[in-house]
Design a protein around this motif. Sequence first.
Motif, short mmCIF file in Angstrom:
data_model
loop_
_atom_site.label_atom_id
_atom_site.label_comp_id
_atom_site.label_asym_id
_atom_site.label_seq_id
_atom_site.Cartn_x
_atom_site.Cartn_y
_atom_site.Cartn_z
N ALA A 38 35.88 45.79 47.37
CA ALA A 38 35.88 44.38 47.75
C ALA A 38 37.28 43.93 48.16
O ALA A 38 38.28 44.53 47.76
CB ALA A 38 35.35 43.53 46.59
N THR A 42 39.07 38.05 47.41
CA THR A 42 37.74 37.67 46.92
C THR A 42 37.75 36.29 46.26
O THR A 42 36.87 35.46 46.53
CB THR A 42 37.23 38.72 45.92
OG1 THR A 42 36.90 39.93 46.64
CG2 THR A 42 35.99 38.24 45.17
N GLU A 172 30.76 38.78 41.50
CA GLU A 172 31.68 38.48 42.60
C GLU A 172 31.31 39.22 43.88
O GLU A 172 31.41 38.66 44.98
CB GLU A 172 33.12 38.82 42.19
CG GLU A 172 33.71 37.82 41.23
CD GLU A 172 35.20 38.02 41.04
OE1 GLU A 172 35.87 37.02 40.72
OE2 GLU A 172 35.71 39.16 41.19
N THR A 173 30.90 40.47 43.76
CA THR A 173 30.56 41.24 44.96
C THR A 173 29.37 40.63 45.67
O THR A 173 29.32 40.58 46.92
CB THR A 173 30.30 42.70 44.60
OG1 THR A 173 31.43 43.24 43.90
CG2 THR A 173 30.07 43.54 45.85
N VAL A 176 30.61 37.74 47.80
CA VAL A 176 31.26 38.17 49.04
C VAL A 176 30.22 38.68 50.04
O VAL A 176 30.31 38.40 51.24
CB VAL A 176 32.33 39.25 48.77
CG1 VAL A 176 33.00 39.68 50.07
CG2 VAL A 176 33.38 38.74 47.79
#
Length: 250
Positions: A38, A42, A172-173, A176
């Motif tokens: 990532a 971020t 979080e991924t 994104v």
Amino acid sequence: MTYFADLTSRQVAELAAGDRVPVLLLPLGAVEPHGPHAPLGTDPLISRGMCERAADRLAADAGVHVLVLPEVPYGVTRFAAGFAGGIHIGEETLHSLLVDIGAALIGQRLPRILLVNNHFEPAHLVTLRRAVETLNFAYDGRVALLDLVRRRHAQRLTEEFRSGECHAGRYETSLVLADRPELVDQPLMRTLPHVPVSLAAAPEDGGFLAMGMTEAYCGSPAEATADEGTETFSTLTDLLVEAIRELARA
């Protein structure tokens, strides 16, 4: 218009005299490693995405005028030491920067500023809270922080977020992937094993390596999906809109 910096000087001067209460959103984060998959940016990416969605949702609101300030992408990130790409600034540097930005706006009769942060290192959060206190008591601001780690907010977010295993993991991924999927190395992401490290229990003087995050992530990034990110963004936007309305009434 959504972005404060797109306004003219005359338009800014007219904000305080308008019928709608101006609320300025300041996206915050840190440039630091987020696993091998990532982007470094971020955290500010998520903060900016929240602000844009909230401003869009309230664009036609008769009572509040939401504008997104240029983001502050640098933060306190000692945890990232030992990995390439981290850009750390000290607590006093960050505090001074936020206070100067806030004081400049308060001095132009724009006292309602909402800090929107997605970098959760303890020393960073302490600094944000202190900057809010300084602006409110020393400059008579109406400044607030949407503090996502507070229980009343965290309980509305995903299980991984609540567990603290959320640095470049599934939580979080997914966000994104919902906003900038081209920035995620998805083939590599699918190969990454679960790393059971909770940042909620991290010592203030710790670091990713010392905590066992040998690839600068924890949680389960392999399980991330754009659909989950879209759903989480919706919840984050709900939280932000609620905070905007509360600040507008202050």
